[in-house]
Design a protein around this motif. Sequence first.
Motif, PDB file in Angstrom:
ATOM      1  N   THR A 107       0.699  -1.189  -0.084  1.00 22.42           N
ATOM      2  CA  THR A 107      -0.034  -0.176  -0.034  1.00 22.42           C
ATOM      3  C   THR A 107       0.784   1.359  -0.025  1.00 22.42           C
ATOM      4  OG1 THR A 107      -1.648  -1.094   1.203  1.00 22.42           O
ATOM      5  CG2 THR A 107      -1.924   1.291   1.166  1.00 22.42           C
ATOM      6  N   VAL A 108       0.639   2.142  -0.897  1.00 22.62           N
ATOM      7  CA  VAL A 108       1.368   3.448  -1.189  1.00 22.62           C
ATOM      8  C   VAL A 108       0.281   4.603  -1.276  1.00 22.62           C
ATOM      9  CG1 VAL A 108       3.146   4.509  -2.036  1.00 22.62           C
ATOM     10  CG2 VAL A 108       3.494   2.359  -1.630  1.00 22.62           C
ATOM     11  N   MET A 109       0.471   5.479  -0.519  1.00 21.28           N
ATOM     12  CA  MET A 109      -0.644   6.882  -0.789  1.00 21.28           C
ATOM     13  C   MET A 109      -2.064   6.371  -0.811  1.00 21.28           C
ATOM     14  SD  MET A 109       0.762   9.662  -0.772  1.00 21.28           S
ATOM     15  CE  MET A 109      -0.596  10.615  -1.703  1.00 21.28           C
ATOM     16  N   GLY A 110      -2.296   5.190  -0.075  1.00 20.59           N
ATOM     17  CA  GLY A 110      -3.556   4.576   0.326  1.00 20.59           C
ATOM     18  C   GLY A 110      -3.903   3.914  -0.797  1.00 20.59           C
ATOM     19  N   LEU A 111      -3.089   3.637  -1.881  1.00 18.50           N
ATOM     20  CA  LEU A 111      -3.464   2.659  -2.895  1.00 18.50           C
ATOM     21  C   LEU A 111      -2.890   1.404  -2.686  1.00 18.50           C
ATOM     22  CD1 LEU A 111      -2.305   4.994  -5.948  1.00 18.50           C
ATOM     23  CD2 LEU A 111      -4.608   4.785  -5.266  1.00 18.50           C
ATOM     24  N   ASP A 112      -3.843   0.289  -2.613  1.00 18.92           N
ATOM     25  CA  ASP A 112      -3.334  -0.934  -2.730  1.00 18.92           C
ATOM     26  C   ASP A 112      -3.135  -1.538  -4.076  1.00 18.92           C
ATOM     27  OD1 ASP A 112      -4.302  -1.210  -0.069  1.00 18.92           O
ATOM     28  OD2 ASP A 112      -6.338  -1.613  -0.470  1.00 18.92           O
ATOM     29  N   VAL A 113      -1.410  -1.846  -4.199  1.00 18.43           N
ATOM     30  CA  VAL A 113      -1.078  -2.099  -5.328  1.00 18.43           C
ATOM     31  C   VAL A 113      -0.487  -3.781  -5.119  1.00 18.43           C
ATOM     32  CG1 VAL A 113      -0.641  -0.069  -5.990  1.00 18.43           C
ATOM     33  CG2 VAL A 113       1.026  -1.341  -4.726  1.00 18.43           C
ATOM     34  N   VAL A 114      -0.224  -4.486  -6.388  1.00 19.68           N
ATOM     35  CA  VAL A 114       0.418  -5.689  -6.329  1.00 19.68           C
ATOM     36  C   VAL A 114       1.686  -5.649  -7.220  1.00 19.68           C
ATOM     37  CG1 VAL A 114      -1.205  -6.601  -8.160  1.00 19.68           C
ATOM     38  CG2 VAL A 114       0.178  -8.249  -6.869  1.00 19.68           C
ATOM     39  N   VAL A 115       2.886  -6.077  -6.793  1.00 17.12           N
ATOM     40  CA  VAL A 115       3.866  -5.957  -7.284  1.00 17.12           C
ATOM     41  C   VAL A 115       4.240  -7.248  -7.796  1.00 17.12           C
ATOM     42  CG1 VAL A 115       6.320  -5.264  -7.284  1.00 17.12           C
ATOM     43  CG2 VAL A 115       4.557  -4.190  -5.968  1.00 17.12           C
ATOM     44  N   TRP A 116       4.487  -7.544  -9.081  1.00 16.18           N
ATOM     45  CA  TRP A 116       4.952  -9.166  -9.610  1.00 16.18           C
ATOM     46  C   TRP A 116       6.181  -8.976 -10.800  1.00 16.18           C
ATOM     47  CZ3 TRP A 116       3.355 -10.949 -14.542  1.00 16.18           C
ATOM     48  CH2 TRP A 116       2.474 -10.049 -15.031  1.00 16.18           C
ATOM     49  N   TRP A 117       6.839 -10.043 -10.877  1.00 15.61           N
ATOM     50  CA  TRP A 117       7.675  -9.956 -11.928  1.00 15.61           C
ATOM     51  C   TRP A 117       7.229 -10.556 -13.175  1.00 15.61           C
ATOM     52  CZ3 TRP A 117      12.151  -7.954 -13.033  1.00 15.61           C
ATOM     53  CH2 TRP A 117      13.153  -8.669 -14.171  1.00 15.61           C
ATOM     54  N   ASP A 118       7.277  -9.791 -14.322  1.00 16.75           N
ATOM     55  CA  ASP A 118       6.997 -10.153 -15.730  1.00 16.75           C
ATOM     56  C   ASP A 118       8.042 -10.726 -16.314  1.00 16.75           C
ATOM     57  OD1 ASP A 118       5.897 -10.343 -17.996  1.00 16.75           O
ATOM     58  OD2 ASP A 118       5.354  -8.277 -18.384  1.00 16.75           O
ATOM     59  N   ARG A 119       8.228 -11.811 -16.309  1.00 17.15           N
ATOM     60  CA  ARG A 119       9.254 -12.628 -17.186  1.00 17.15           C
ATOM     61  C   ARG A 119       9.381 -12.435 -18.427  1.00 17.15           C
ATOM     62  NH1 ARG A 119       7.363 -17.750 -15.175  1.00 17.15           N
ATOM     63  NH2 ARG A 119       6.418 -19.026 -16.793  1.00 17.15           N
ATOM     64  N   MET A 120       8.065 -12.187 -18.930  1.00 17.72           N
ATOM     65  CA  MET A 120       8.118 -12.031 -20.497  1.00 17.72           C
ATOM     66  C   MET A 120       8.746 -10.662 -20.710  1.00 17.72           C
ATOM     67  SD  MET A 120       6.687 -14.825 -21.422  1.00 17.72           S
ATOM     68  CE  MET A 120       6.586 -14.331 -23.190  1.00 17.72           C
ATOM     69  N   GLN A 437      -0.120  18.752   5.285  1.00 16.92           N
ATOM     70  CA  GLN A 437      -0.078  17.105   5.427  1.00 16.92           C
ATOM     71  C   GLN A 437      -0.694  16.657   4.117  1.00 16.92           C
ATOM     72  OE1 GLN A 437      -3.949  16.276   7.888  1.00 16.92           O
ATOM     73  NE2 GLN A 437      -4.787  18.223   7.260  1.00 16.92           N
ATOM     74  N   ILE A 438      -0.649  15.286   4.195  1.00 17.71           N
ATOM     75  CA  ILE A 438      -0.843  14.621   2.924  1.00 17.71           C
ATOM     76  C   ILE A 438      -2.277  14.549   2.460  1.00 17.71           C
ATOM     77  CG2 ILE A 438      -0.833  12.295   2.042  1.00 17.71           C
ATOM     78  CD1 ILE A 438       1.687  11.438   3.421  1.00 17.71           C
ATOM     79  N   LYS A 439      -2.517  14.984   1.327  1.00 16.68           N
ATOM     80  CA  LYS A 439      -3.963  15.056   0.671  1.00 16.68           C
ATOM     81  C   LYS A 439      -4.185  13.422   0.143  1.00 16.68           C
ATOM     82  CE  LYS A 439      -4.159  19.266   1.501  1.00 16.68           C
ATOM     83  NZ  LYS A 439      -4.867  19.892   2.631  1.00 16.68           N
ATOM     84  N   TRP A 440      -4.947  12.938   0.831  1.00 13.85           N
ATOM     85  CA  TRP A 440      -5.508  11.607   0.433  1.00 13.85           C
ATOM     86  C   TRP A 440      -6.455  11.479  -0.380  1.00 13.85           C
ATOM     87  CZ3 TRP A 440      -1.737   8.261   2.036  1.00 13.85           C
ATOM     88  CH2 TRP A 440      -1.150   8.542   3.237  1.00 13.85           C
ATOM     89  N   GLY A 441      -7.112  12.430  -0.840  1.00  9.60           N
ATOM     90  CA  GLY A 441      -8.185  12.606  -1.500  1.00  9.60           C
ATOM     91  C   GLY A 441      -9.586  11.949  -0.663  1.00  9.60           C
TER      92      GLY A 441
END
Length: 544
Positions: A107-120, A437-441
């Motif tokens: 999670t970064v800046m309130g955004l839930d993300v998925v990080v994965w390795w694209d071997r292609m 402060q941070i603007k989280w929207g």
Amino acid sequence: MEAFHPFPSPSFNLSILRTKHSIPFKKPIFSLPFKHPKSHLFSIFKDKNQFKIFSTATSSTISTTDTEPTAPDLEFEEEKEKFDWYSNWYPIMPVCDLDKKVPHAKTVMGLDVVVWWDRMEEKWQVFDDRCPHRLAPLSEGRIDQWGRLQCVYHGWCFDGAGDCKLIPQAPLDGPPINTFKKACAAVYPSCEQNKIVWFWPSTEPQFKDILMKEKPPYIPELDDPSYTSLYGNRDIPYGYEVLVENLMDPAHVPYAHYGIMRIPNAKNRPKRDREGGRPMEISVETLNGNGFFANQGFGYSKFMAPCIFYAFPKSAPSYELSTSMSIEQESSTNSDQRQRISLLIFVCIPVSPGQSRLIWVFPRNFSQWLDRIVPRWMFHVGQNLILDSDLYLLHLEERKIAEVGPSNWQKACFVPTKSDALVVGFRKWLRKYAGGQIKWGNKFDVGLLPIPPREQLLDRYWSHVVNCSSCRVAVKGLKALEVSLQVISLASIAIVAALKQNVMSTVSRSVVVSMAVVCFLASKWLSHFIYKNFYYHDYNHALK
């Protein structure tokens, strides 16, 4: 929590890095007595915005109250644009702590993300962490045999561009519904730089090629083979603002980290108390919407908004070179007058209100052999202890700041000495350019969560170990060793009990029993060591 010295290794002094660009600056922002460095060598900003400064050159203190007529303060020309929190590159994790075989939820800046390795494509991809089918988290999925990200809820598969390549439930002779736009996963622009994965927090099509226009901040020493550097990361149970200002505060080190950190040249400094506190000459010399540059007396420090704060010593020979020289020329010159240089680099990541993530790395061009001999996890043991030693008080401090309101920070806090100049500079930048402060929207409509138990706040396993490739392996290995010692202890006792008296001599029997006792005690000590260094380690300041 400013610098980490877990072992009697080469000192990591506070300071900063050289940069490629140069911007002349005027008088210092805070009127603190100091000798001007070569001003044309110290540009840190992307643009050359000018600002007016007024100060009281004879003042010996810094004040944050705007009503005091003698207090030095900043007077800026009106900025055309305020700092946009969602128009910047954000770091996610060091590459060394990401496993290419599995997707990672962050999670970064309130955004839930998925990080994965694209071997292609042979690159790290960053997706919105939800499957377009029923919004299940893609981070709970897997990388299939064709290198696609698969949602394990219903098996939908996506390539590195986010295109849906397979919907198992769709009939083969039916319409190609997997090609519909709504079947695609949302993809964030991403890149790898300085051995860290970065992403741009927008999936809108106009930002697809943002890397061609704007790049993440670059630190050349992290890619320089003559420097050695060990990365670390930890999830922090207090917010980004408190994390950044704490790292900018050298005055707290001898108190909050007493007995843990070695203070450079402490023997030569006059001591006012047990901890060795002393006055500090710190001044902020340039400040605009992209951050600020500061003189810390024994070195320089630099804040590159929104995430990077780093420091370098004055002894670095590159800062005496003309700015007209290229990086290649600097490297060639430095090789002839090589000096011992160490840097502190902190990458501060806003996660959500009351939550942040810290990536740290301390590159140096000497004693490289130390990192090859000492396992990385051993450095993390000491560095986590430093983080723990002021974690609880900062968690409570954040609640008190929230009570008075972030916009009232300068009225509520009394910061009269030069040692607070960096903290004051950061709060001024936050107020002038970033709305205080941070603007989280619209992502968060609640305040800080209730204070959890101390054991939960100081937890190391879920905040660090599971996210650190070195510490994960260390825990598994040490636990296996603990079990082995217990097995040896029990087996030794069993052998002594099973054999008859005349089979083993008295001496042999004593040796086996002694070995069993030693192995048992060693396993108990190891169990305590594992728990204390990888799960929970309290720090009581009153008893130090």
